[in-house]
Each structure stands twice: as structure tokens, then as C-alpha cells.
Scaffold this motif. Structure first.
Motif, PDB file in Angstrom:
ATOM      1  N   PRO A 217       0.818  -1.221   0.000  1.00 52.74           N
ATOM      2  CA  PRO A 217       0.000   0.000   0.000  1.00 52.74           C
ATOM      3  C   PRO A 217       0.848   1.266   0.000  1.00 52.74           C
ATOM      4  CG  PRO A 217       0.065  -0.962   2.188  1.00 52.74           C
ATOM      5  CD  PRO A 217       0.743  -1.946   1.274  1.00 52.74           C
ATOM      6  N   ASP A 218       0.359   2.270  -0.710  1.00 51.12           N
ATOM      7  CA  ASP A 218       0.991   3.588  -0.735  1.00 51.12           C
ATOM      8  C   ASP A 218       0.400   4.400   0.429  1.00 51.12           C
ATOM      9  OD1 ASP A 218       2.036   6.065  -1.235  1.00 51.12           O
ATOM     10  OD2 ASP A 218       0.851   6.441  -3.045  1.00 51.12           O
ATOM     11  N   ILE A 219       1.042   4.330   1.601  1.00 51.79           N
ATOM     12  CA  ILE A 219       0.519   5.000   2.795  1.00 51.79           C
ATOM     13  C   ILE A 219       0.932   6.468   2.762  1.00 51.79           C
ATOM     14  CG2 ILE A 219       0.574   5.097   5.308  1.00 51.79           C
ATOM     15  CD1 ILE A 219       0.999   2.079   5.327  1.00 51.79           C
ATOM     16  N   ARG A 220      -0.035   7.342   2.550  1.00 55.26           N
ATOM     17  CA  ARG A 220       0.229   8.781   2.443  1.00 55.26           C
ATOM     18  C   ARG A 220       0.029   9.504   3.778  1.00 55.26           C
ATOM     19  NH1 ARG A 220      -0.677  10.616  -2.931  1.00 55.26           N
ATOM     20  NH2 ARG A 220       0.142   8.992  -4.340  1.00 55.26           N
ATOM     21  N   HIS A 221      -0.904   9.014   4.588  1.00 56.17           N
ATOM     22  CA  HIS A 221      -1.264   9.720   5.820  1.00 56.17           C
ATOM     23  C   HIS A 221      -1.315   8.730   6.980  1.00 56.17           C
ATOM     24  CE1 HIS A 221      -2.446  12.751   2.898  1.00 56.17           C
ATOM     25  NE2 HIS A 221      -3.332  11.904   2.389  1.00 56.17           N
TER      26      HIS A 221
END
Length: 310
Positions: A217-221
Motif C-alpha cells: 500500500p501507498d501510505i500517504r497519511h
């Protein structure tokens, strides 16, 4: 060893300062220092190293502190036992719980206890599971509500009792109208979508769940606040995994929820074994178990409605 001096030493160790311990105890600094020297002579080893900003525990001091914490827990349990003998509805329970449990299970249990045992006082501290477990271990809390994303809760040691509470389904939370709502395999349409993660344990669970689906997953926050998470999702700034308990506590009108079916977490209670001998902790445990059971439907899902495809 003198129990009174052990408790004085415990206060010095917890505050990391003889002066701060003296202030908290309402004593003079020389009196606290004298008791500490007596205890070190009894132990036959130095317990603290003094420096300009306070004290540091030696290896012997750290070992003795664990015993002092256990003694403090037993003494608190003894106080509760005496109060319960005089008045069966008396006592104080120091409870630690993670945020969504603090917003749902705990208030239900506290209301039940207030109705049936008016003299029983519950003092709640909200914190994530690692900190809550530490409070129980150190004797600063009598009971903790914790969760684990594994099938079994972690091993907390022989002095602590783990009590199963319930399971909590973890849901996929997406903006209203998102393609994942109707997808047969919802995670497969989210491989390039930004993600919002929660506490470290929840973030690790999110990563494992996505990797099992074939992507990282691309965890941005990152935020522990389930209200903030849902507001970010509602504004199409990412998607998230949230436990049903958090969705029961708050549900944003502009998000949709999908069950995943294989991503449950386990809720459990943690306390010192001796604490279960006190009526106040026993009653609080029962009320929390009843609150957890009341939130479950026969199919094991919470009362909150989930969006399903089709």
C-alpha cells in the motif's frame, strides 16, 4: 525488606528524581534520601546513580522496581478488598482502553456499573494497547482493554491474566461511489490508491493485508483518530481499513464500507492475576464482557450496516 521503603523507592524511580518524589509524597528531600540509603543497605547493592538532573536506576534498581510495582498492585487490591467488605458496591478501578473502545464498550459498561453499583468508581485513561499494557504491568492501571490483529493476544508474562473479550471485523472504508464498493475483490482495484494508516499495529496489519492481496500500500497519511481518517476518505484523499468498533463510534455520511471477511482483530482484557480477586475488577470485567456481547449479532457482525456488492 521494608515495604514502606520499597514504595518510597518506587516513587523515586517513577519520578526519576529524589526531589520530585519528596514533593509528591509530601516529605522532605533528606527524609526520602535517608530511606533510600537504608533500602540500599538492606539490598546490599546500589539502586540508583545520582546525577545533576535526578537519578538513574542501576540494574539492581530496575529489578527491584518490578517487585515494588507488584507490591503496589497487591496493596491496591488489598484496599479494594477492605472497601468491598465494608460496602459491596465500593471500590475504584483504574481502566485503560484504546480510543474506539473508550467511545463504545467502556461507556456502556460504566453506565451498567453506575446503575448496579453506585459506589464503584471507574477512572478511565485512553491510550493505545502498548501503553495500556504498560500501565497494567507497572501497577498504574488495574485493567486494560486491548486489541491484537493476530489470532492470539501477545504473551504478557506469567503475572498477568489475559481474558478474551470479542472479535472485531476490520472493514474497508472508501469514498461514496468508489469502484471498490461493487468489486468482487475490492483490494484489487486499490493497488495504486493512496492509503491512510492508523496506529503502528494497525499500519502493520494494513500492510500485511495488502501484501496478501499482491501489492504494497501507498501510505500517504497516518493518524490514530478514526474521525480524521473518515474525513480524509470522504474527501477522496485516500482509503483505509477501520475496525467495526470505530465505525460504530462514528460514521461519516460520505463514506462507504466493505467487509473484507478475513481481517478481524481480537479484543481482550489484561490485568494482574491478583486483581481478579477484587470484587471491583471482577464486576468491571463482567460489565465489559456483557457490553461486548451486546454489540454482536448472531452472525458475529456488529449492528452497524456495511455496504456489500450487488
Amino acid at each position: 525488606m521494608d515495604t514502606h521503603r520499597l514504595l518510597i523507592f518506587r516513587e523515586v524511580a517513577r519520578t526519576e528524581s529524589i526531589a520530585a518524589a519528596a514533593r509528591k509524597l509530601g516529605w522532605t528531600q533528606p527524609a526520602v534520601s535517608q530511606h533510600l540509603r537504608h533500602l540500599e543497605r538492606q539490598a546490599g547493592l546500589p539502586l540508583v546513580v545520582r546525577h545533576s538532573r535526578g537519578i538513574r536506576l542501576t540494574e539492581a534498581g530496575a529489578t527491584l522496581l518490578r517487585h515494588a510495582d507488584a507490591i503496589a498492585t497487591r496493596l491496591h487490591a488489598a484496599e479494594d478488598d477492605m472497601a468491598a467488605l465494608a460496602d459491596l458496591s465500593a471500590g475504584t478501578v483504574r481502566l485503560a482502553a484504546f480510543p474506539s473502545a473508550s467511545a463504545t464498550l467502556v461507556p456502556t459498561a460504566m453506565t451498567d456499573l453506575a446503575r448496579r453499583h453506585r459506589g464503584l468508581e471507574i477512572r478511565l485513561t485512553q491510550c493505545e494497547p502498548p501503553a495500556a499494557a504498560d500501565l497494567v504491568t507497572s501497577g498504574e492501571a488495574d485493567l486494560a482493554v486491548l486489541f491484537s490483529h493476530d489470532d492470539r493476544p501477545p504473551d504478557h508474562g506469567p503475572d498477568l491474566q489475559v481474558i478474551p473479550l470479542t472479535t472485531d471485523p476490520v472493514r474497508l472504508v472508501v469514498p461514496t461511489g468508489h469502484a471498490a464498493v461493487t468489486a468482487a475483490e475490492p483490494l484489487t482495484v486499490l493497488t495504486t490508491t493512496p492509503w491512510i494508516a492508523g496506529c503502528p499495529g494497525c499500519a502493520a496489519h494494513l500492510t500485511r493485508t495488502c501484501e496478501l492481496a499482491g501489492f504494497t500500500p501507498d501510505i500517504r497519511h497516518s493518524t490514530d483518530d478514526y474521525v480524521v481518517i473518515q474525513n480524509l476518505v470522504a474527501r477522496n484523499l485516500g482509503v483505509a481499513l477501520l475496525p467495526q468498533l470505530a465505525l460504530d463510534a462514528y460514521r461519516h455520511p460520505d463514506v462507504q464500507v466493505r467487509p473484507l471477511g478475513t481481517a478481524d482483530r481480537t479484543h481482550y482484557l489484561l490485568c494482574h492475576r491478583e486483581a481478579l480477586q477484587t470484587p471491583s475488577v471482577t464486576q468491571t470485567t463482567r460489565s465489559l464482557q456483557q457490553a461486548a456481547a451486546a454489540r454482536q449479532k448472531p452472525d458475529g457482525l456488529s449492528r452497524s450496516r456495511c455496504t456489500t456488492p450487488g
